[in-house]
Write an enzyme that holds these catalytic residues in place. Sequence first.
Site, PDB file in Angstrom:
ATOM      1  N   HIS A   1      12.153  -2.862  -9.659  1.00 45.62           N
ATOM      2  CA  HIS A   1      12.617  -3.285  -8.754  1.00 45.62           C
ATOM      3  C   HIS A   1      14.099  -4.407  -8.522  1.00 45.62           C
ATOM      4  O   HIS A   1      14.396  -4.355  -8.026  1.00 45.62           O
ATOM      5  CB  HIS A   1      11.378  -4.768  -8.471  1.00 45.62           C
ATOM      6  CG  HIS A   1       9.948  -4.004  -8.040  1.00 45.62           C
ATOM      7  ND1 HIS A   1      10.337  -2.809  -7.335  1.00 45.62           N
ATOM      8  CD2 HIS A   1       8.766  -4.407  -8.365  1.00 45.62           C
ATOM      9  CE1 HIS A   1       8.699  -2.323  -6.944  1.00 45.62           C
ATOM     10  NE2 HIS A   1       7.988  -3.466  -7.633  1.00 45.62           N
TER      11      HIS A   1
ATOM     12  N   SER B   1       5.377  -4.701   2.874  1.00 51.25           N
ATOM     13  CA  SER B   1       4.591  -3.964   3.210  1.00 51.25           C
ATOM     14  C   SER B   1       3.610  -4.725   3.213  1.00 51.25           C
ATOM     15  O   SER B   1       3.261  -6.278   2.516  1.00 51.25           O
ATOM     16  CB  SER B   1       3.890  -2.493   3.150  1.00 51.25           C
ATOM     17  OG  SER B   1       3.235  -2.689   2.548  1.00 51.25           O
TER      18      SER B   1
ATOM     19  N   ASP C   1      12.015   3.168  -1.288  1.00 50.88           N
ATOM     20  CA  ASP C   1      10.519   3.146  -2.347  1.00 50.88           C
ATOM     21  C   ASP C   1      10.623   4.315  -3.702  1.00 50.88           C
ATOM     22  O   ASP C   1      12.183   5.435  -3.858  1.00 50.88           O
ATOM     23  CB  ASP C   1       9.260   4.438  -1.457  1.00 50.88           C
ATOM     24  CG  ASP C   1       8.231   5.311  -1.441  1.00 50.88           C
ATOM     25  OD1 ASP C   1       7.860   3.596  -2.742  1.00 50.88           O
ATOM     26  OD2 ASP C   1       7.644   5.517  -1.994  1.00 50.88           O
ATOM     27  N   GLY C   2      10.566   4.110  -4.652  1.00 53.95           N
ATOM     28  CA  GLY C   2      10.411   4.473  -6.374  1.00 53.95           C
ATOM     29  C   GLY C   2      10.922   3.407  -7.293  1.00 53.95           C
ATOM     30  O   GLY C   2      11.567   4.233  -8.106  1.00 53.95           O
TER      31      GLY C   2
ATOM     32  N   SER D   1       3.710   5.348   6.669  1.00 56.46           N
ATOM     33  CA  SER D   1       3.521   4.116   6.224  1.00 56.46           C
ATOM     34  C   SER D   1       3.686   3.259   6.460  1.00 56.46           C
ATOM     35  O   SER D   1       4.052   1.650   5.751  1.00 56.46           O
ATOM     36  CB  SER D   1       4.396   3.758   4.395  1.00 56.46           C
ATOM     37  OG  SER D   1       4.182   4.644   3.151  1.00 56.46           O
TER      38      SER D   1
ATOM     39  N   ASN E   1       1.202  -4.535   0.783  1.00 57.10           N
ATOM     40  CA  ASN E   1       1.606  -4.491  -0.783  1.00 57.10           C
ATOM     41  C   ASN E   1       0.857  -5.722  -1.634  1.00 57.10           C
ATOM     42  O   ASN E   1       0.910  -6.076  -3.135  1.00 57.10           O
ATOM     43  CB  ASN E   1       3.224  -4.081  -0.751  1.00 57.10           C
ATOM     44  CG  ASN E   1       3.532  -2.668  -0.383  1.00 57.10           C
ATOM     45  OD1 ASN E   1       4.539  -3.271   0.223  1.00 57.10           O
ATOM     46  ND2 ASN E   1       4.013  -2.027  -1.132  1.00 57.10           N
ATOM     47  N   TRP E   2       0.299  -6.967  -1.134  1.00 54.54           N
ATOM     48  CA  TRP E   2       0.058  -7.609  -1.578  1.00 54.54           C
ATOM     49  C   TRP E   2      -1.449  -7.168  -2.042  1.00 54.54           C
ATOM     50  O   TRP E   2      -2.089  -7.337  -2.808  1.00 54.54           O
ATOM     51  CB  TRP E   2      -0.986  -8.501  -0.308  1.00 54.54           C
ATOM     52  CG  TRP E   2      -0.192  -9.934   0.598  1.00 54.54           C
ATOM     53  CD1 TRP E   2       0.762  -9.133   2.096  1.00 54.54           C
ATOM     54  CD2 TRP E   2       0.960 -10.286   0.220  1.00 54.54           C
ATOM     55  NE1 TRP E   2       1.361 -10.160   2.454  1.00 54.54           N
ATOM     56  CE2 TRP E   2       1.499 -11.000   1.689  1.00 54.54           C
ATOM     57  CE3 TRP E   2       0.859 -11.100  -0.727  1.00 54.54           C
ATOM     58  CZ2 TRP E   2       2.613 -11.156   1.836  1.00 54.54           C
ATOM     59  CZ3 TRP E   2       2.240 -11.921  -0.661  1.00 54.54           C
ATOM     60  CH2 TRP E   2       2.391 -12.349   0.270  1.00 54.54           C
TER      61      TRP E   2
HETATM   62  C1  IPE Z   1       6.304   1.374   1.681  1.00 53.59           C
HETATM   63  O1  IPE Z   1       6.726   1.506  -0.119  1.00 53.59           O
HETATM   64  C2  IPE Z   1       6.405  -0.144   1.605  1.00 53.59           C
HETATM   65  C3  IPE Z   1       7.625  -0.784   0.987  1.00 53.59           C
HETATM   66  C4  IPE Z   1       8.825  -0.072   0.351  1.00 53.59           C
HETATM   67  C5  IPE Z   1       8.276  -2.218   0.977  1.00 53.59           C
HETATM   68  P1  IPE Z   1       5.027   2.471  -0.907  1.00 53.59           P
HETATM   69  O2  IPE Z   1       5.521   2.633  -2.053  1.00 53.59           O
HETATM   70  O3  IPE Z   1       3.793   0.691  -0.877  1.00 53.59           O
HETATM   71  O4  IPE Z   1       4.584   2.775   0.287  1.00 53.59           O
HETATM   72  P2  IPE Z   1       2.700   3.993  -0.277  1.00 53.59           P
HETATM   73  O5  IPE Z   1       1.921   2.879   0.095  1.00 53.59           O
HETATM   74  O6  IPE Z   1       2.805   4.537  -1.255  1.00 53.59           O
HETATM   75  O7  IPE Z   1       2.874   4.860   0.879  1.00 53.59           O
HETATM   76  C1  IPE Z   2       9.392   0.183  -3.461  1.00 55.53           C
HETATM   77  O1  IPE Z   2       8.984   0.811  -4.490  1.00 55.53           O
HETATM   78  C2  IPE Z   2       9.243  -1.388  -3.350  1.00 55.53           C
HETATM   79  C3  IPE Z   2       7.778  -1.895  -3.145  1.00 55.53           C
HETATM   80  C4  IPE Z   2       6.602  -0.945  -2.405  1.00 55.53           C
HETATM   81  C5  IPE Z   2       8.658  -3.139  -3.091  1.00 55.53           C
HETATM   82  P1  IPE Z   2       7.526   1.159  -5.793  1.00 55.53           P
HETATM   83  O2  IPE Z   2       7.276   0.134  -5.678  1.00 55.53           O
HETATM   84  O3  IPE Z   2       6.797   1.486  -4.057  1.00 55.53           O
HETATM   85  O4  IPE Z   2       7.736   2.563  -6.600  1.00 55.53           O
HETATM   86  P2  IPE Z   2       6.623   3.884  -6.902  1.00 55.53           P
HETATM   87  O5  IPE Z   2       6.140   4.169  -5.476  1.00 55.53           O
HETATM   88  O6  IPE Z   2       5.931   3.204  -6.701  1.00 55.53           O
HETATM   89  O7  IPE Z   2       7.143   3.951  -7.957  1.00 55.53           O
HETATM   90 MG    MG Z   3       5.709   3.352  -3.942  1.00 54.73          MG
END
Ligand code: IPE
Ligand code: IPE
Ligand code: MG
Length: 250
Positions: free
Chosen positions: A41, A69, A24-25, A200, A72-73
Amino acid sequence: MSDSNLKDKIDLNRLPKHIATIMDGNGRWAKSKGKVRVFGHKNGVKAVREITEGCAELGVPYLTLYAFSTENWQRPKLEVNALMSLLVNTIESEIKTLQDNNIKLQAIGDISKLPEKTRNSLLRGIEDTRNNTRMTLILALNYSSRWELTQGMQRIAEKVSRDELKPADINEHVISEHLATQGIPDPELMIRTSGELRISNYLLWQLAYAELYFTEVLWPDFRKENLYQAILDFQGRERRFGKTGEQVVS
Ligand code: IPE
Ligand code: IPE
Ligand code: MG
């Protein structure tokens, strides 16, 4: 502390058998650099390499990475499309490294709903590496725990309705065998980057007794040293599994 110092402190006889990671992040990492989210990414791929190599070198048998996830869609279409093609490119460019390092690729999640190109390169990666034995790298892709538990319950109910299974015979083992992680030991350590303190919808059943490790490090900055730190933290904990501290020590 340098990389090798941290690594030397790890007790190789007490490694977690399975590490699960919520990467994440990426978006915040990109934003902090004045770039678009997709840039984050793309830069997360280096961290994927680091953690995979780090686990393989130490001898961690299973590593699961949460890559996408079911929730994420809901992100902007542009970002979803970019993630799906990044997956294709990454799998295709990394297959050789997986082969050279004897790493087997697997996936958990509703693969049938992925775009055809992404699904095909994933299936090819799984097929090409299926005889590898050093480590199993599992991608959680279009995965969510509630999806997984739902489909598992449906399959169990079908068996019951066909008289192949009695309700009284449904136990923890039967349930585990109807999840996407069938045959894979439960994660002992779960690492989430970027400072978010939540699960999550990730491996809810399997993480029942996992040690949870949260770090402020954003995923694209995650390096082997951060992995070593997490494992050392894990090794410093007392895992009691319901018993008392005294029982566990003796
Ligand atoms: C969780 O990350 C899913 C993945 C790392 C693929 P998200 O960034 O989507 O999680 P939430 O929705 O903020 O909890
Ligand atoms: C995790 O990073 C990657 C995926 C969920 C695919 P994020 O895209 O959630 O990054 P933040 O949480 O918005 O910083
Ligand atoms: Mg995230």
